[in-house]
Design a protein around this motif. Structure first.
Motif, PDB file in Angstrom:
ATOM      1  N   SER A   1       0.821  -1.222   0.000  1.00  0.00           N
ATOM      2  CA  SER A   1       0.000   0.000   0.000  1.00  0.00           C
ATOM      3  C   SER A   1       0.848   1.263   0.000  1.00  0.00           C
ATOM      4  N   SER A   2       2.130   1.156   0.402  1.00  0.00           N
ATOM      5  CA  SER A   2       2.984   2.348   0.434  1.00  0.00           C
ATOM      6  C   SER A   2       4.417   1.971   0.100  1.00  0.00           C
ATOM      7  N   LYS A   3       5.139   2.955  -0.457  1.00  0.00           N
ATOM      8  CA  LYS A   3       6.539   2.759  -0.798  1.00  0.00           C
ATOM      9  C   LYS A   3       7.385   2.541   0.455  1.00  0.00           C
ATOM     10  N   LYS A   4       7.054   3.264   1.520  1.00  0.00           N
ATOM     11  CA  LYS A   4       7.819   3.169   2.760  1.00  0.00           C
ATOM     12  C   LYS A   4       7.792   1.742   3.307  1.00  0.00           C
ATOM     13  N   THR A   5       6.596   1.125   3.305  1.00  0.00           N
ATOM     14  CA  THR A   5       6.464  -0.245   3.816  1.00  0.00           C
ATOM     15  C   THR A   5       7.303  -1.219   3.009  1.00  0.00           C
ATOM     16  N   ALA A   6       7.241  -1.114   1.676  1.00  0.00           N
ATOM     17  CA  ALA A   6       7.991  -2.022   0.813  1.00  0.00           C
ATOM     18  C   ALA A   6       9.492  -1.835   0.999  1.00  0.00           C
ATOM     19  N   PHE A   7       9.949  -0.572   1.054  1.00  0.00           N
ATOM     20  CA  PHE A   7      11.380  -0.296   1.199  1.00  0.00           C
ATOM     21  C   PHE A   7      11.917  -0.811   2.542  1.00  0.00           C
ATOM     22  N   GLU A   8      11.140  -0.602   3.613  1.00  0.00           N
ATOM     23  CA  GLU A   8      11.573  -1.065   4.943  1.00  0.00           C
ATOM     24  C   GLU A   8      11.692  -2.583   4.988  1.00  0.00           C
ATOM     25  N   GLU A   9      10.795  -3.302   4.304  1.00  0.00           N
ATOM     26  CA  GLU A   9      10.891  -4.766   4.288  1.00  0.00           C
ATOM     27  C   GLU A   9      12.143  -5.225   3.544  1.00  0.00           C
ATOM     28  N   CYS A  10      12.501  -4.516   2.474  1.00  0.00           N
ATOM     29  CA  CYS A  10      13.728  -4.859   1.751  1.00  0.00           C
ATOM     30  C   CYS A  10      14.957  -4.613   2.633  1.00  0.00           C
ATOM     31  N   GLU A  11      14.933  -3.537   3.396  1.00  0.00           N
ATOM     32  CA  GLU A  11      16.036  -3.271   4.330  1.00  0.00           C
ATOM     33  C   GLU A  11      16.151  -4.378   5.378  1.00  0.00           C
ATOM     34  N   LYS A  12      15.001  -4.881   5.854  1.00  0.00           N
ATOM     35  CA  LYS A  12      15.010  -5.964   6.837  1.00  0.00           C
ATOM     36  C   LYS A  12      15.608  -7.242   6.250  1.00  0.00           C
ATOM     37  N   ILE A  13      15.316  -7.494   4.961  1.00  0.00           N
ATOM     38  CA  ILE A  13      15.874  -8.679   4.305  1.00  0.00           C
ATOM     39  C   ILE A  13      17.398  -8.577   4.259  1.00  0.00           C
ATOM     40  N   ILE A  14      17.907  -7.422   3.858  1.00  0.00           N
ATOM     41  CA  ILE A  14      19.356  -7.224   3.781  1.00  0.00           C
ATOM     42  C   ILE A  14      20.002  -7.371   5.153  1.00  0.00           C
ATOM     43  N   GLN A  15      19.370  -6.819   6.176  1.00  0.00           N
ATOM     44  CA  GLN A  15      19.913  -6.908   7.530  1.00  0.00           C
ATOM     45  C   GLN A  15      19.886  -8.353   8.037  1.00  0.00           C
ATOM     46  N   SER A  16      18.788  -9.078   7.742  1.00  0.00           N
ATOM     47  CA  SER A  16      18.680 -10.477   8.180  1.00  0.00           C
ATOM     48  C   SER A  16      19.753 -11.344   7.537  1.00  0.00           C
ATOM     49  N   VAL A  17      20.024 -11.101   6.247  1.00  0.00           N
ATOM     50  CA  VAL A  17      21.064 -11.881   5.553  1.00  0.00           C
ATOM     51  C   VAL A  17      22.435 -11.578   6.153  1.00  0.00           C
ATOM     52  N   LYS A  18      22.689 -10.312   6.443  1.00  0.00           N
ATOM     53  CA  LYS A  18      23.973  -9.929   7.030  1.00  0.00           C
ATOM     54  C   LYS A  18      24.200 -10.614   8.380  1.00  0.00           C
ATOM     55  N   GLU A  19      23.141 -10.754   9.175  1.00  0.00           N
ATOM     56  CA  GLU A  19      23.256 -11.311  10.519  1.00  0.00           C
ATOM     57  C   GLU A  19      23.238 -12.837  10.535  1.00  0.00           C
ATOM     58  N   SER A  20      22.950 -13.462   9.398  1.00  0.00           N
ATOM     59  CA  SER A  20      22.822 -14.922   9.344  1.00  0.00           C
ATOM     60  C   SER A  20      24.137 -15.580   8.926  1.00  0.00           C
ATOM     61  N   SER A  21      24.272 -16.843   9.305  1.00  0.00           N
ATOM     62  CA  SER A  21      25.400 -17.670   8.868  1.00  0.00           C
ATOM     63  C   SER A  21      24.879 -18.733   7.916  1.00  0.00           C
ATOM     64  N   PHE A  22      25.668 -19.057   6.903  1.00  0.00           N
ATOM     65  CA  PHE A  22      25.277 -20.037   5.897  1.00  0.00           C
ATOM     66  C   PHE A  22      26.255 -21.217   5.969  1.00  0.00           C
ATOM     67  N   THR A  23      25.707 -22.414   6.114  1.00  0.00           N
ATOM     68  CA  THR A  23      26.526 -23.611   6.299  1.00  0.00           C
ATOM     69  C   THR A  23      27.090 -24.084   4.960  1.00  0.00           C
ATOM     70  N   THR A  24      28.380 -24.345   4.951  1.00  0.00           N
ATOM     71  CA  THR A  24      29.046 -24.909   3.769  1.00  0.00           C
ATOM     72  C   THR A  24      29.974 -26.039   4.223  1.00  0.00           C
ATOM     73  N   ALA A  25      30.532 -26.744   3.242  1.00  0.00           N
ATOM     74  CA  ALA A  25      31.469 -27.828   3.569  1.00  0.00           C
ATOM     75  C   ALA A  25      32.732 -27.287   4.234  1.00  0.00           C
ATOM     76  N   GLN A  26      33.024 -26.017   4.002  1.00  0.00           N
ATOM     77  CA  GLN A  26      34.211 -25.401   4.587  1.00  0.00           C
ATOM     78  C   GLN A  26      33.915 -24.709   5.918  1.00  0.00           C
ATOM     79  N   GLY A  27      32.664 -24.806   6.379  1.00  0.00           N
ATOM     80  CA  GLY A  27      32.275 -24.157   7.619  1.00  0.00           C
ATOM     81  C   GLY A  27      31.304 -23.009   7.358  1.00  0.00           C
ATOM     82  N   PRO A  28      30.785 -22.396   8.402  1.00  0.00           N
ATOM     83  CA  PRO A  28      29.826 -21.299   8.238  1.00  0.00           C
ATOM     84  C   PRO A  28      30.474 -20.093   7.553  1.00  0.00           C
ATOM     85  N   ILE A  29      29.708 -19.453   6.678  1.00  0.00           N
ATOM     86  CA  ILE A  29      30.203 -18.232   6.022  1.00  0.00           C
ATOM     87  C   ILE A  29      29.160 -17.133   6.178  1.00  0.00           C
TER      88      ILE A  29
END
Length: 396
Positions: A318-346
């Motif tokens: 319904s608004s640009k602000k809502t959509a933009f804030e959700e995209c920012e949350k996605i970027i922040q969540s990815v930054k704070e997460s660890s991804f498991t690989t055969a070489q260890g978390p990255i």
């Protein structure tokens, strides 16, 4: 903020435990009051027995002796009941005053009983003097009974006040718990009802509980997994470019009330990353990214994983602000997460371009414009989202 069903029931158990303790204490207080009432009844009974003794007719010595001896035995028993320790006495009240009054009552009752017995067995010549001594002993005895009675009435009043206070706290706390958890349980029931209902109009289901919100998003992800494999990217299970077009066209009719925004995401330093990870590691990475994106997906949204390994999120909001804030949350969540690989978390980060998708422009045109925004984001160090300013060709 979503509530946790687990936390609701944990707090409800604690609240019920608190109320149960309150009811238990109130019950103990009522038992306490009943024991005080027994003491008071024993003191009143001693008054009646004293009157019965002094009014006994000695003209029939045998009958008088039976009546007086019986009354004296009852007095002795009543004195013991008057001094019987009540439950919680040692915890709530000081026993010193009670013990002092009881000692005085025992002494005066014994004096009265001894004089009453002497009077009942006295000869006619000494009856008047014996009766006078008995009456004097009665006066001291009645005084001690009255003092003990006043003390018991004082204790009863204190216990009643305490019981009132406990009852008020329990009732108020019970009312508060009822109103609060009636509302919380209604929220949980509404969420369960929404989870079980069929989506007929494409509107977003507003969920209040974390667990059901998670289940619904998992169900949406599972439903995507069951789509035509030709429309899915094999790495992430999200829509591929063809699936994006099909899904967008299928949901286009329901977007009349909202505006569509396009967000294009790219993994920072992806060229270096792809050289160090196996295909299985990449699949796990994109699977997790897909799960994180679908956490923000609404019924009319479309998420896709393109062949160039960029992720597209077409958001109906319904608004640009809502959509933009959700995209920012996605970027922040990815930054704070660890991804498991055969070489260890990255750790990885994303750069993104965000813009309004005009109805007259195709998705491809919007993607090309978003790519320019991503380049600008990377020039600023990545891990950020850049949007096209309103009514301007400059970047932010």
């Amino acid at each position: 903020m979503l509530i946790s069903i687990r936390k609701v029931f944990f707090n409800l158990k604690n609240a019920l435990l608190f109320l149960g303790i309150g009811v238990f204490i109130l019950t103990l207080q009522l038992f306490y009051l009943s024991q005080y009432s027994e003491r008071l009844g024993a003191l009143k009974n001693q008054h009646l027995l004293i009157n019965k003794i002094i009014n006994t007719d000695l003209s029939d010595p045998k009958m008088a002796s039976i009546m007086i001896n019986g009354a004296l035995s009852e007095i002795e028993l009543s004195v013991k009941v008057s001094g019987k320790e009540a439950f919680l006495d040692s915890f709530i009240n000081s026993n010193e005053e009670q013990a002092s009054l009881l000692r005085s009552l025992v002494v005066s009752s014994e004096a009265f009983r001894d004089n009453a017995l002497i009077w009942s067995e006295s000869l006619a010549i000494s009856e008047k003097s014996s009766r006078a001594r008995m009456l004097n002993a009665r006066t001291a005895y009645l005084t001690d009974i009255d003092r003990m009675t006043d003390y018991q009435i004082h204790l009863i009043q204190e216990s009643i006040d305490t019981a009132k206070m406990i009852a008020l706290v329990v009732v108020m706390a019970g009312l508060l718990v009822f109103l609060l958890y009636r509302y919380r349980l209604d929220q949980i029931y509404r969420d369960i009802h929404k989870a079980c209902s069929v989506d007929t109009d494409g509107t977003r289901k507003v969920i209040a509980t974390q667990e059901i919100d998670f289940l619904l998003k998992r169900l949406r992800k599972s439903s995507q997994d069951s789509l035509n494999p030709n429309l899915l990217n094999p790495l992430s299970g999200l829509n591929n470019e063809k699936g994006l077009i099909n899904a967008f066209n299928a949901k286009k009719a329901g977007k009349a009330g909202n505006t569509v925004f396009l967000a294009l995401f790219e993994i920072d330093r992806y060229a270096t990353l792809i050289n160090t990870l196996s295909k299985e590691d990449l699949k796990n990475l994109f699977n997790k990214l897909g799960e994180m994106f679908t956490m923000y997906e609404q019924p009319l949204d479309v998420i896709a994983h393109m062949d160039d390994d960029r992720l597209i999120f077409l958001m109906s909001r319904s608004s640009k602000k809502t959509a933009f804030e959700e995209c920012e949350k996605i970027i922040q969540s990815v930054k704070e997460s660890s991804f498991t690989t055969a070489q260890g978390p990255i750790k990885i980060t994303l750069s993104a371009g965000f813009l309004l998708k005009p109805p007259v422009k195709t998705i491809d045109e919007g993607v090309q414009q978003a790519l320019q925004l991503i380049e600008n984001a990377k020039e600023n160090g990545g891990n950020c989202i850049v949007q096209l300013r309103d009514l301007s060709n400059s970047y932010r």
